[in-house]
Every structure is written in C-alpha cells, then in structure tokens.
Scaffold this active site. Structure first.
Site, PDB file in Angstrom:
ATOM      1  N   LYS A 175       0.818  -1.224   0.000  1.00 48.81           N
ATOM      2  CA  LYS A 175       0.000   0.000   0.000  1.00 48.81           C
ATOM      3  C   LYS A 175       0.849   1.270   0.000  1.00 48.81           C
ATOM      4  O   LYS A 175       0.360   2.344  -0.358  1.00 48.81           O
ATOM      5  CB  LYS A 175      -0.990   0.005   1.169  1.00 48.81           C
ATOM      6  CG  LYS A 175      -0.368  -0.100   2.558  1.00 48.81           C
ATOM      7  CD  LYS A 175       0.128   1.218   3.128  1.00 48.81           C
ATOM      8  CE  LYS A 175       0.943   0.996   4.367  1.00 48.81           C
ATOM      9  NZ  LYS A 175       1.564   2.233   4.865  1.00 48.81           N
ATOM     10  N   THR A 232      -3.399   5.312   4.976  1.00 47.40           N
ATOM     11  CA  THR A 232      -2.228   5.897   4.328  1.00 47.40           C
ATOM     12  C   THR A 232      -2.602   6.775   3.144  1.00 47.40           C
ATOM     13  O   THR A 232      -1.889   7.721   2.822  1.00 47.40           O
ATOM     14  CB  THR A 232      -1.270   4.781   3.871  1.00 47.40           C
ATOM     15  OG1 THR A 232      -1.056   3.889   4.960  1.00 47.40           O
ATOM     16  CG2 THR A 232       0.067   5.344   3.437  1.00 47.40           C
TER      17      THR A 232
END
Length: 316
Positions: A175, A232
C-alpha cells in the site's frame, strides 16, 4: 517452536529510534504500570550496547527502515539471542537485492525463533497523541502472537492476532506504493471520484500481487490490508502520500525526500515491485506507473493519462 504466555516480567527491546520505533516503545511503556514489563529503545547512533540488551530481552522488535534490516539482523545474529526470544518485525518494505519482506530476512537469520509481524493502519503521529488505533500481530506461532498482543494492547491501542504473517506484512508494504499514486491524485486536484476509483483498483492490484507471493486473500480485506490502505491514502501524515503530493506540485524526488526528512518506504518498494513484475510477469499497472514517475520517466499528468487510456475490460 511453540512459545507459551507467562506471568513473569517481560523485557522488550525496540530496535530503531525513529518515529515508529519511538511510538512502539511508548506504547509498551504506557502499559508498564498495569503489566510487569520493561522496554528499551536502541539505535545505531546511541544507547546501551546491543549485546547488553539482547541477553535480557524476551521480545525484540525491529522498527528500522528496510534498507537497514539485513545489517541489523546480522549484528543481532553475531551476538545471539536467548532461546525463547520472540522477534517482532514492524517494518513495511521489500529488500531490493532479494525481494524478501523484513520478517523473511529475520526468519532466515533466526530459523529457530518465532517471528511475529506487526502491521496495521498506524500513523505514528496520531498514536503518539494518544488517539485510538488498532493493529494486527500475525505469526505461525499463535502463542508468540498472543504474548506480543498482550505487551502492546491497551484501551487506546487494540491489537488483533492473525495466522497469516506474510499477507499481513505484504498489505502494509504494497500500500505504500499506492499511497504515492493517491498523493499524486490529490496533488493534481483530480477529485473524490478519481481518488475512490484509484484506491479501489489499487486494492485489486494489492490482492493480485500479495496472493501470488503467498498471502491469504482474506487478510487483504482486514486491518493490515484495506485498513492500512485507507489510512495511508487519506492522511497528509503519511510520508508516502506526501511523496506523491509533492511530485504533483512539480518538485523533484530529491527535493521531496529532503523536505519529508524521513524514510518513505514506497520509493524503494516501487523499484522492487518493478523488478518482480518483470521477472514473474505479474500485472501491476498502478505500481508500474509509480515506478516510472519516481525514476523520472513520466510526469504526474502523464501517469494519470496512462491509467485512463488503458484498454477497456471487465471489472475483476
């Protein structure tokens, strides 16, 4: 190796005094008044000699950047560990030379010790402020995972266990590259529709790559996969998001990394993924465009155009 939980005092050593290592140390320290446990923070620059800490540690937590994992693991191996010491890997990255995850580096170096992966939607600055968060500790040794769970869990930090350490680790690792792409999206002010589409298609890419490398599909829909991806990609506190955002503003990569001042693991991971995709023929179009962007082969605008102009296909 099976590790049983114990009521005896625990001693933890955290390797790496950066933002994440410092926060993990503080989490254990906060729990020390409720549980019999001590915690030490070690870095290569200062602190108690490594060998002194290792001899008394029940749990050793690695919170160093991916580029330093192999070196520090080698140093730990030179000094040796007590037989029942648990190793916890809290690093989200891939080794450029071997494409191994951090936990795989530790497990190769210490095949007789249980290794636990700690990963989740954990922005260090928010946890430092005492804001609530959750994470996953994953290991093939369930008793070791439970002991680490007990060491870190509190009323502000909820810890879940999992038996898929590789999938847990890959979710947090992959990610980071996507966060760079989303940072570009926001930096170019492309809107919520584009951002939502990018995150959703990125999850498909993460699952494709992660399962190919050995992770379980279900893991990528949990905290260490989708949860970490959402955190994130939606916070300016993310260093990887900031990389993409600043590149979209027209800054160079060296300028961007200098301004951030801390390691953004997604930069190295993008390079590893490119090598992996070439070797294994794994389709990863979003990560590939991030690789091209980071290496100066395309502009942020060209990266967006390349995604939008891909061949039409069914959603799957």
């Amino acid at each position: 190796m099976q590790t049983s939980t114990t009521d005896k005092p625990l001693t933890l050593t955290v390797l790496g005094a950066g933002a994440w290592g410092s926060v993990l140390t503080e989490l254990v320290h906060r729990n020390s008044h409720r549980r019999q446990q001590n915690v030490h923070l070690w870095s290569r620059q200062h602190g108690t000699p490594l060998e002194t800490l290792l001899t008394s540690s029940n749990i050793v937590v690695s919170a160093i950047s991916m580029s330093g994992v192999a070196e520090v693991a080698s140093r730990v191996a030179q000094h040796g560990l007590p037989a029942n010491t648990i190793l916890v890997s809290a690093t989200k990255g891939l080794d450029l030379a071997t494409t191994c995850t951090a936990s795989q580096v530790w497990q190769t170096m210490f095949p007789r010790h249980p290794v636990v992966v700690l990963s989740g939607p954990n922005l260090a600055k928010e946890i430092q402020l005492g804001l609530p968060a959750a994470t996953v500790v994953a290991s093939k040794d369930e008793a070791a995972a439970r002991l680490v769970q007990q060491a870190f869990a509190s009323d502000r930090f909820r810890v879940y266990t999992n038996t898929d350490p590789l999938g847990t680790e890959l979710g947090g690792t992959l990610k980071n590259v996507i966060a760079i792409a989303v940072g570009v999206c926001d930096g170019l002010q492309l809107g919520t529709n584009a951002k939502s589409a990018l995150i959703t298609r990125s999850l498909t890419e993460i699952i494709r790559v992660g399962t190919y490398l050995g992770g379980d599909t279900e893991t990528f829909f949990g905290l260490s996969g989708l949860g970490d991806l959402l955190a994130t990609c939606n916070s300016p506190l993310s260093r990887n998001y900031q990389v993409g955002f600043k590149l979209a503003e027209g800054k160079t990569l060296p300028q961007t990394l200098a301004e951030i001042g801390e390691t953004a693991e997604g930069v190295n991971t993008a390079n590893v993924l490119y090598a992996l995709s070439q070797r294994e023929s794994i389709p990863m179009p979003i990560s590939y465009l991030v690789y091209l962007l980071l290496n100066g082969n395309i502009t942020p605008q060209q990266a967006v155009e390349a995604l939008m102009e891909r061949d039409l296909k069914a959603e799957k």
